[in-house]
Design an enzyme around this catalytic site. Structure first.
Site, PDB file in Angstrom:
ATOM      1  N   ARG A 236       4.379  -0.435  -6.514  1.00 53.25           N
ATOM      2  CA  ARG A 236       5.434  -1.142  -5.784  1.00 53.25           C
ATOM      3  C   ARG A 236       6.274  -0.145  -5.008  1.00 53.25           C
ATOM      4  NH1 ARG A 236       2.914  -5.112  -6.353  1.00 53.25           N
ATOM      5  NH2 ARG A 236       3.462  -7.042  -7.424  1.00 53.25           N
ATOM      6  N   GLU A 265       8.768  -4.681   2.433  1.00 49.88           N
ATOM      7  CA  GLU A 265       7.553  -5.141   3.110  1.00 49.88           C
ATOM      8  C   GLU A 265       7.847  -6.436   3.884  1.00 49.88           C
ATOM      9  OE1 GLU A 265       4.595  -3.765  -0.512  1.00 49.88           O
ATOM     10  OE2 GLU A 265       4.447  -5.814   0.203  1.00 49.88           O
ATOM     11  N   HIS A 283      -0.614  -3.590   1.724  1.00 52.56           N
ATOM     12  CA  HIS A 283      -0.621  -4.270   0.414  1.00 52.56           C
ATOM     13  C   HIS A 283      -1.945  -5.021   0.164  1.00 52.56           C
ATOM     14  CE1 HIS A 283       2.298  -5.870  -2.828  1.00 52.56           C
ATOM     15  NE2 HIS A 283       1.045  -5.876  -3.287  1.00 52.56           N
TER      16      HIS A 283
END
Ligand code: NAP
Length: 317
Positions: A236, A265, A283
């Protein structure tokens, strides 16, 4: 029939299954709901099948209708949900462990390879035909014999360790608790982050985002890396202080980075874009058809188990 809000568009087979089981509100346009819209949409629902893009903070959770009894998160990570606030409201939170381990570890390895072997520069050169072979063209770092430091030797960390070991890397790891030697499978335990950093030619961040891990990779801890180390993050974005990592790249303290996840993000710190040695992905950790299907099925299984028994083995709060 229970009523479920599904906040993001899922693969077709998963949505078909949901339609058979529930009175379901699907998001066919895959609109990113604001917190207010999410609360509004959940009116009259018994549960929400949420995604990591839904920020279910304390305020939002407190505004949810009282009919909501479960947040079935379509991810193994649950940093997007305030677990305590949900608990106080009597709302169960569940996640999707195991099923995404292999796909995410594959991306973890891709980050290591991409950053060490200068894949971003290589792709750019090949696409523009702007290259010629020479003995020293895009010389990178070889993995064989180098030390991989895994921060967070859980399901994903262990799978990355297994693959990296087969590539000839020497594995070190740090968790809050040491694993049994069976589980270590030859990996060397480091009792704190600083000692892990000091033996990491390549660092792979694999721990969850939590109050404890936020900005754990920062100006101070980065200094413990050997000069010219490679930093990768498949977990993360919140775990990394971007300004400190970009500064370390600028100073060549860090040779290259491999990143799949970012703070804020889908935006990422523009400082990374200035570096050819940044191998960056959007991602993609769990993004295979098999894995996304299995994750959504598990999120649905979690709803089923919870509505049948009032509990769930994947409950995290
Ligand atoms: P896991 O099995 O729970 O493993 C987490 C590991 O982190 C454990 O070994 C844990 O050990 C360690 N850890 C937790 N807090 C720590 C701390 N403060 N300091 C040091 N180590 C700590 O989880 P997983 O299934 O491997 O998933 C890990 C994370 O990957 C998820 O939380 C998620 O955020 C991320 N992820 C990303 C993607 C992607 O698309 N890129 C996909 C899936 C998952 P101890 O408890 O002993 O400390």
């Amino acid at each position: 029939m229970k009523k479920i809000l599904v906040t993001r568009k899922l693969l077709q087979s998963n949505e078909e299954r949901l339609k058979k089981l529930y009175d379901v509100k699907l998001n066919s346009n895959d609109e990113l709901y604001s917190q207010n819209k999410l609360v509004e949409m959940s009116e009259g629902c018994d549960g929400i099948l949420s995604a990591l893009t839904d920020k279910l903070d304390e305020e939002t959770i407190n505004e949810l209708p009282h009919s909501i009894k479960i947040l079935s998160n379509f991810a193994v990570g649950f940093g997007n949900i305030d677990l305590e606030a949900a608990k106080k409201r009597g709302i169960a939170v569940t996640n999707t462990p195991e099923v995404l381990t292999d796909a995410t570890a594959e991306i973890g390895i891709l980050l290591i390879l991409g950053a060490c072997r200068r894949a971003a520069e290589g792709i750019e050169g090949a696409r523009s035909s702007n290259w010629k072979w020479s003995a020293d063209y895009l010389i990178g770092k070889q993995l064989t014999g180098s030390r991989l430091g895994i921060l967070g030797m859980g399901r994903i960390g262990k799978k990355i360790a297994k693959i990296a070991k087969s590539l000839g890397m020497i594995i070190h790891y740090h968790n809050r608790s040491k694993l049994s030697s069976d589980q270590e499978n030859g990996a060397i335990y480091q009792k704190d982050l600083k000692s892990l950093m000091s033996v990491s030619d390549v660092l792979s961040v694999c721990c969850p985002a939590s109050k404890e891990t936020v900005n754990m990779i920062n100006k101070e801890t980065l200094e413990f890396l050997p000069k010219g180390a490679v930093v990768t993050n498949v977990a993360r974005g919140d775990i990394v202080d971007d300004d400190a990592l970009i500064d370390a790249l600028n100073r060549r303290k860090v040779y290259a980075v491999g990143l799949d996840v970012y703070k804020g993000e889908p935006n990422l710190n523009p400082g990374y874009l200035k570096h050819k040695s940044a191998f960056i992905l959007p991602h993609l950790g769990s993004a295979t058809k098999e894995t996304r299907t299995a994750m959504a099925n598990l999120a649905i299984d979690n709803l089923e188990e919870f509505f049948k028994s009032g509990n769930c083995k994947n409950k995290v709060n």
